[in-house]
Design a protein around this motif. Structure first.
Motif, PDB file in Angstrom:
ATOM      1  N   PRO A 189      -9.143  13.556 -14.998  1.00  0.00           N
ATOM      2  CA  PRO A 189      -8.319  13.749 -15.484  1.00  0.00           C
ATOM      3  C   PRO A 189      -7.661  12.985 -16.883  1.00  0.00           C
ATOM      4  O   PRO A 189      -6.873  13.002 -17.613  1.00  0.00           O
ATOM      5  N   ALA A 190      -8.497  12.031 -16.932  1.00  0.00           N
ATOM      6  CA  ALA A 190      -8.167  10.618 -17.898  1.00  0.00           C
ATOM      7  C   ALA A 190      -8.753  10.824 -19.308  1.00  0.00           C
ATOM      8  O   ALA A 190      -9.974  11.172 -19.395  1.00  0.00           O
ATOM      9  N   TYR A 191      -7.816  10.523 -20.129  1.00  0.00           N
ATOM     10  CA  TYR A 191      -8.733  10.583 -21.355  1.00  0.00           C
ATOM     11  C   TYR A 191      -7.980   9.048 -22.259  1.00  0.00           C
ATOM     12  O   TYR A 191      -7.078   8.749 -21.841  1.00  0.00           O
ATOM     13  N   GLU A 192      -8.961   8.733 -23.107  1.00  0.00           N
ATOM     14  CA  GLU A 192      -8.718   7.795 -23.980  1.00  0.00           C
ATOM     15  C   GLU A 192      -8.710   8.032 -25.275  1.00  0.00           C
ATOM     16  O   GLU A 192      -9.481   8.937 -25.768  1.00  0.00           O
ATOM     17  N   TYR A 193      -7.568   7.661 -26.235  1.00  0.00           N
ATOM     18  CA  TYR A 193      -7.887   7.771 -27.664  1.00  0.00           C
ATOM     19  C   TYR A 193      -7.635   6.843 -28.362  1.00  0.00           C
ATOM     20  O   TYR A 193      -6.967   5.582 -28.187  1.00  0.00           O
ATOM     21  N   LEU A 194      -8.590   6.568 -29.489  1.00  0.00           N
ATOM     22  CA  LEU A 194      -8.810   5.637 -30.294  1.00  0.00           C
ATOM     23  C   LEU A 194      -8.052   5.810 -31.809  1.00  0.00           C
ATOM     24  O   LEU A 194      -8.461   7.129 -32.279  1.00  0.00           O
ATOM     25  N   VAL A 195      -6.816   5.557 -32.127  1.00  0.00           N
ATOM     26  CA  VAL A 195      -6.264   5.766 -33.268  1.00  0.00           C
ATOM     27  C   VAL A 195      -6.413   4.620 -34.350  1.00  0.00           C
ATOM     28  O   VAL A 195      -5.981   3.573 -34.125  1.00  0.00           O
ATOM     29  N   ALA A 213      -3.941   5.586 -23.728  1.00  0.00           N
ATOM     30  CA  ALA A 213      -4.639   6.127 -22.276  1.00  0.00           C
ATOM     31  C   ALA A 213      -3.704   7.134 -21.571  1.00  0.00           C
ATOM     32  O   ALA A 213      -2.594   6.987 -21.527  1.00  0.00           O
ATOM     33  N   GLN A 214      -3.964   8.295 -21.449  1.00  0.00           N
ATOM     34  CA  GLN A 214      -3.162   9.453 -20.823  1.00  0.00           C
ATOM     35  C   GLN A 214      -4.011  10.285 -19.813  1.00  0.00           C
ATOM     36  O   GLN A 214      -5.245   9.950 -19.548  1.00  0.00           O
ATOM     37  N   ARG A 215      -3.411  11.044 -19.102  1.00  0.00           N
ATOM     38  CA  ARG A 215      -3.795  12.043 -18.009  1.00  0.00           C
ATOM     39  C   ARG A 215      -3.358  13.221 -18.016  1.00  0.00           C
ATOM     40  O   ARG A 215      -2.107  13.051 -18.566  1.00  0.00           O
ATOM     41  N   HIS A 216      -4.015  14.264 -17.524  1.00  0.00           N
ATOM     42  CA  HIS A 216      -3.061  15.181 -16.869  1.00  0.00           C
ATOM     43  C   HIS A 216      -2.773  15.279 -15.844  1.00  0.00           C
ATOM     44  O   HIS A 216      -3.767  14.738 -14.847  1.00  0.00           O
ATOM     45  N   PHE A 217      -2.232  16.265 -15.377  1.00  0.00           N
ATOM     46  CA  PHE A 217      -1.569  16.515 -13.854  1.00  0.00           C
ATOM     47  C   PHE A 217      -1.550  17.881 -13.271  1.00  0.00           C
ATOM     48  O   PHE A 217      -1.305  18.858 -14.321  1.00  0.00           O
ATOM     49  N   THR A 218      -2.198  18.480 -12.380  1.00  0.00           N
ATOM     50  CA  THR A 218      -1.946  19.622 -11.691  1.00  0.00           C
ATOM     51  C   THR A 218      -0.688  19.925 -11.388  1.00  0.00           C
ATOM     52  O   THR A 218       0.322  19.078 -11.077  1.00  0.00           O
ATOM     53  N   ARG A 219      -0.104  21.167 -11.428  1.00  0.00           N
ATOM     54  CA  ARG A 219       1.041  21.586 -11.085  1.00  0.00           C
ATOM     55  C   ARG A 219       1.384  21.308  -9.432  1.00  0.00           C
ATOM     56  O   ARG A 219       2.616  20.819  -9.212  1.00  0.00           O
ATOM     57  N   ASP A 220       0.390  21.165  -8.678  1.00  0.00           N
ATOM     58  CA  ASP A 220       0.762  21.071  -7.375  1.00  0.00           C
ATOM     59  C   ASP A 220       0.830  19.341  -7.159  1.00  0.00           C
ATOM     60  O   ASP A 220       1.782  18.881  -6.445  1.00  0.00           O
ATOM     61  N   GLU A 221       0.357  18.581  -7.947  1.00  0.00           N
ATOM     62  CA  GLU A 221       0.496  17.100  -7.995  1.00  0.00           C
ATOM     63  C   GLU A 221       1.962  16.689  -8.410  1.00  0.00           C
ATOM     64  O   GLU A 221       2.457  16.144  -8.005  1.00  0.00           O
TER      65      GLU A 221
END
Length: 265
Positions: A189-195, A213-221
């Motif tokens: 679920p992890a993403y990195e962005y270079l701006v 650095a960001q990430r997404h979460f499931t609704r259950d999480e």
């Protein structure tokens, strides 16, 4: 949210350079601050509390603080970027308490008590560390008074996948421009962005590169983390509306209330 200031590979701290152009960039994206305020105001009213003081975590340049203050709320802001807080300090009411703090941090739990807390505009997506979401929710619960209201949003997996699919992209605003690159480790679920940011200085442009650095979460999480850290009346909707969140939702808006009993640590 402006994330932790530590950087790797010589990149600038997140939002250290972006702070100077952030509001113009967001204005171009037509960020619906009024819609956010309307939604949170409804959640405040539904709580039955007389909400007076609010904690704004990941307050950035203080746009939400100023909107809340214009509606009579007392607001304390927290952000990890000193550069963003400098902009917020010039915008918000004199004497506004603005704290440079990267969450999760136990010092967050020592603030307050507050009637409500907000984490807007993907701030919680920066909680990438193991159990960082649960730790932050627990600290927020302890800074809220019993029955206090929490509202936060999260960009969904769909949003992250759409950004990653776009590859490299950018935009030229005349006196500044940016190039955005996404890095994603497959099956995580992890993403990195270079701006890469280019800001005019005289006849030349100064280049700065920030790593986010960001990430997404499931609704259950998210739901399980809220239940485990002392919240009730948990609800999720589509992007600060009353619409039900679905598989096509790009930003989820969560609301909950601190339990009136003891808070798990």
């Amino acid at each position: 949210m402006s994330p932790r200031p530590e950087t790797d590979d010589g990149y600038g701290a997140p939002y250290s350079a972006l702070a100077q152009v952030y509001d113009r960039w967001m204005a171009a994206d037509r960020v619906p601050y009024d819609q956010w305020l309307t939604f949170t105001g409804k959640r405040f009213a539904e709580s039955g509390l007389q909400v007076r003081n609010v904690l704004d975590v990941a307050c950035g340049t203080g746009m939400t603080i100023k909107a809340l203050q214009d509606h009579g709320y007392e607001v304390t802001g927290v952000d990890a970027s000193a550069a963003m807080l400098d902009v917020a300090r010039a915008r918000t009411a004199p004497g506004t308490e603005l704290i440079c703090l990267a969450v999760p941090d136990e010092r967050l739990a020592e603030l307050g008590p507050f009637d409500a807390a907000l984490v807007c505009f993907d701030g919680a997506n920066y909680l990438t560390g193991q159990d960082a979401l649960a730790a932050t929710l627990s600290q927020l619960a302890r800074t809220l008074r019993p029955g206090g209201v929490l509202v936060f949003d999260l960009s969904t997996r769909r949003t992250f996948e759409e950004i990653a699919a776009a590859g490299e992209f950018g935009e030229d605003f005349g006196d500044f421009a940016y190039i955005w690159n996404t890095r994603h480790e497959p099956d995580t679920p992890a993403y990195e962005y270079l701006v890469s940011l280019f800001v005019a200085e005289g006849e030349l442009f100064r280049r700065s590169v920030e790593q986010h650095a960001q990430r997404h979460f499931t609704r259950d999480e998210v739901r399980n983390a809220l239940r485990a850290t002392g919240y009730t009346d948990i609800a999720v909707s589509d992007n600060y509306t009353e619409r039900e969140a679905t598989d096509t939702t790009r930003r989820e808006t969560w609301s909950a209330r601190r339990t009136t009993g003891s808070i798990p640590r």
